[in-house]
Design a protein around this motif. Structure first.
Motif: not given
Length: 144
Positions: A84-89, A116-119
């Motif tokens: 998920l971090r690789t594709v920015g969520g 929630v993903w990165q807020g």
């Protein structure tokens, strides 16, 4: 005069008791409020049979928290968080390697992600023709 002295002493003590906490450290700047009331990355992932999430009953559900560390009930939480971090969520950007052959059987499988993903609030839904197509198209995020 005695009465005046008593009143002055009483007022002085009262003022000290009431205003005392407003001096020194109490006047320092208030602590900064948290940036968000939610965890920066916390999701509930589901898999169920049906053509849409509104009509399908979730058969499996897991939690996935990616901050501060990968955790939750997801069996491969570190891998799922890394993907998920690789594709920015962006769940639509998650793709597995090709080369898998699946039957043309139609038994729809729907996957969802909510939380929630990165807020930022996330609500994702995708329907696949069958379980094999889902497994061939998706990475470890929905492999549970």
């Amino acid at each position: 005069m005695r009465n005046t002295a008593r009143w002055a002493a009483t007022l002085g003590l009262t003022a000290t008791a009431v205003c005392g906490p407003l001096t020194g450290a109490a006047l320092a700047a208030p602590a900064a409020a948290p940036a968000s009331l939610y965890a920066p990355s916390a999701l509930v992932l589901t898999v169920g049979h049906g053509s849409a999430a509104a009509t399908a009953t979730p058969e499996r559900a897991v939690t996935l928290t990616c901050a501060p560390t990968a955790s939750g009930t997801h069996p491969a939480a570190p891998d799922a968080c890394a993907e998920l971090r690789t594709v920015g969520g962006d769940f639509d950007a998650l793709t597995a390697g090709g080369g898998v052959l699946c039957t043309k059987e139609y038994n729809p499988v729907v996957v969802t992600a909510a939380g929630v993903w990165q807020g930022k609030r996330v609500s994702y839904e995708r329907t696949f023709a069958n379980e094999c197509v889902k497994n061939a198209a998706m990475t470890s995020v929905f492999a549970f």
